[in-house]
Design a protein around this motif. Structure first.
Motif, PDB file in Angstrom:
ATOM      1  N   THR A  21      -2.480 -33.996 -24.256  1.00  0.00           N
ATOM      2  CA  THR A  21      -3.065 -34.636 -23.074  1.00  0.00           C
ATOM      3  C   THR A  21      -2.521 -36.044 -22.866  1.00  0.00           C
ATOM      4  N   ASP A  22      -2.236 -36.766 -23.947  1.00  0.00           N
ATOM      5  CA  ASP A  22      -1.644 -38.107 -23.821  1.00  0.00           C
ATOM      6  C   ASP A  22      -0.263 -38.031 -23.177  1.00  0.00           C
ATOM      7  N   PHE A  23       0.546 -37.078 -23.605  1.00  0.00           N
ATOM      8  CA  PHE A  23       1.891 -36.961 -23.027  1.00  0.00           C
ATOM      9  C   PHE A  23       1.835 -36.445 -21.595  1.00  0.00           C
ATOM     10  N   LYS A  24       0.879 -35.574 -21.288  1.00  0.00           N
ATOM     11  CA  LYS A  24       0.728 -35.117 -19.900  1.00  0.00           C
ATOM     12  C   LYS A  24       0.330 -36.288 -18.995  1.00  0.00           C
ATOM     13  N   ALA A  92       7.070 -43.245 -25.146  1.00  0.00           N
ATOM     14  CA  ALA A  92       8.030 -42.228 -24.717  1.00  0.00           C
ATOM     15  C   ALA A  92       8.820 -42.589 -23.459  1.00  0.00           C
ATOM     16  N   PRO A  93       8.227 -43.216 -22.432  1.00  0.00           N
ATOM     17  CA  PRO A  93       9.017 -43.520 -21.227  1.00  0.00           C
ATOM     18  C   PRO A  93      10.242 -44.384 -21.491  1.00  0.00           C
ATOM     19  N   GLU A  94      10.138 -45.341 -22.400  1.00  0.00           N
ATOM     20  CA  GLU A  94      11.303 -46.174 -22.705  1.00  0.00           C
ATOM     21  C   GLU A  94      12.383 -45.359 -23.412  1.00  0.00           C
ATOM     22  N   LYS A 145      16.949 -49.203 -39.289  1.00  0.00           N
ATOM     23  CA  LYS A 145      15.707 -49.754 -39.836  1.00  0.00           C
ATOM     24  C   LYS A 145      14.713 -48.665 -40.227  1.00  0.00           C
ATOM     25  N   ASP A 146      14.814 -47.487 -39.606  1.00  0.00           N
ATOM     26  CA  ASP A 146      13.870 -46.402 -39.912  1.00  0.00           C
ATOM     27  C   ASP A 146      14.630 -45.083 -39.899  1.00  0.00           C
ATOM     28  N   ILE A 147      14.772 -44.476 -41.053  1.00  0.00           N
ATOM     29  CA  ILE A 147      15.540 -43.241 -41.179  1.00  0.00           C
ATOM     30  C   ILE A 147      14.666 -42.011 -40.962  1.00  0.00           C
ATOM     31  N   MET A 148      13.405 -42.078 -41.368  1.00  0.00           N
ATOM     32  CA  MET A 148      12.581 -40.874 -41.455  1.00  0.00           C
ATOM     33  C   MET A 148      11.448 -40.841 -40.435  1.00  0.00           C
ATOM     34  N   THR A 149      11.610 -41.548 -39.338  1.00  0.00           N
ATOM     35  CA  THR A 149      10.576 -41.546 -38.309  1.00  0.00           C
ATOM     36  C   THR A 149      10.412 -40.165 -37.686  1.00  0.00           C
ATOM     37  N   GLY A 150       9.200 -39.884 -37.204  1.00  0.00           N
ATOM     38  CA  GLY A 150       8.933 -38.599 -36.568  1.00  0.00           C
ATOM     39  C   GLY A 150       8.986 -38.646 -35.058  1.00  0.00           C
ATOM     40  N   MET A 151       9.436 -39.765 -34.487  1.00  0.00           N
ATOM     41  CA  MET A 151       9.555 -39.878 -33.025  1.00  0.00           C
ATOM     42  C   MET A 151      10.974 -40.288 -32.668  1.00  0.00           C
TER      43      MET A 151
END
Length: 308
Positions: A21-24, A92-94, A145-151
């Motif tokens: 719902t947040d992404f929608k 997400a928009p950026e 700076k971040d290798i294992m991020t989930g986004m």
């Protein structure tokens, strides 16, 4: 321009409705795909009721899920995010803007420069993130700076040219290294991170998955930097051979006698093996360069097919 939100899920019934719902709300124009990975808690039903396009991947593991997503979905911009509600949709928009504008082939949502260490109190997770980052940046001459991020965000060319080998959570490391090695344009943007809500359990086992990530890094160095990898092994063998050889040599200079003939035979064998290993690295290095040329050709064909 089509944007696809990709959400791999395994037993995320407590959070998946809010994520969808947040992404929608934030990206109403995007198609939201939830790939259920054998959940037993009703994740699939909740995601579908929330308005997501639900598909299934029956081979367990995040790497297997992402492989299916990348193979089956066609879009101009892909945004991959975990289903545990730890990454706000507002970032997400950026990511989408940077992908669609051509500024980046892959956008990394950098947690570690934001709120990760404040929100995540699992000490070994934090140490593991730092260690993996240092390894990757050292061996692949980068400054991520971040290798294992989930986004993350990807463009069409990255997704359709990425040969996924990982089955589980090592997929994030593999993505980063693939982008570095093949000269994809990478951008990092700080994203807020919040820890899981009460009752939502992480599927990540610190030690088991940490070990898998380290094995993956070693395999990636072997496969992507073969000259470095095999030269290092050759040097180690030569140092070991030297430790045993020089005392025999010095004894010969002082006495005129060659002692420990069996040891010399073993030393000679080790030196031959080290030489073979070094030239193996040279050959694989040449083959790797040819593979990169083929990838460039593949990218050209992808662009031509996309234009059609």
């Amino acid at each position: 321009m089509k944007t696809a939100i990709l959400i791999p899920c395994y037993n995320e019934s407590k959070t998946i409705e809010k994520v969808v719902t947040d992404f929608k709300r934030v990206m109403p124009h995007a198609d939201i795909y939830v790939y259920d990975n054998n959940s037993t808690d009703g994740t699939e039903r909740i995601a579908r009721d929330a308005g997501a396009i639900v598909r299934h991947e029956y081979k367990q593991g995040k790497g297997n899920v992402v492989r299916s997503m990348f193979r089956q979905i066609t879009a101009d911009c892909y945004i991959l995010v975990d289903g545990d509600d730890t990454y706000p949709a507002e970032d997400a928009p950026e990511i989408e803007r940077m992908i669609l504008s051509g500024e980046a082939d892959m956008v990394i949502g950098d947690r570690l420069s934001s709120t990760y260490f404040e929100e995540n109190d699992r000490r070994f997770h934090n140490t593991g993130n730092r260690m993996v980052r240092k390894f990757i940046n050292l061996f692949f001459k980068s400054d991520l700076k971040d290798i294992m991020t989930g986004m993350r965000g990807f463009n069409y060319n990255f997704v359709k040219s990425f040969p996924i080998q990982s089955k589980g959570f090592e997929i994030e490391t593999e993505m980063s290294v693939f982008a570095l090695i093949n000269n994809f344009q990478i951008h990092e943007i700080p994203v807020d991170y919040r820890d899981r809500i009460e009752g939502s359990e992480s599927k990540l086992n610190t030690f088991r998955h940490g070990y898998k990530v380290l094995v993956m890094i070693a395999a990636l160095i072997r496969d992507e930097r073969p000259l470095l990898f095999f030269t290092a092994i050759s040097l180690i063998l030569l140092v070991i051979a030297g430790i045993y050889f020089f005392p025999i040599l010095f004894k010969y200079f002082s006495t005129g006698y060659v002692l420990k003939i069996p040891t010399l035979i073993v030393i000679s064998t080790v030196v031959i093996i080290a030489t073979v290993i070094f030239f193996t690295g040279v050959i694989l290095h040449v083959l790797k360069r040819q593979h990169r040329d083929e990838l460039e050709h593949h990218m050209i064909l992808l662009n031509e097919l996309k234009d059609e």
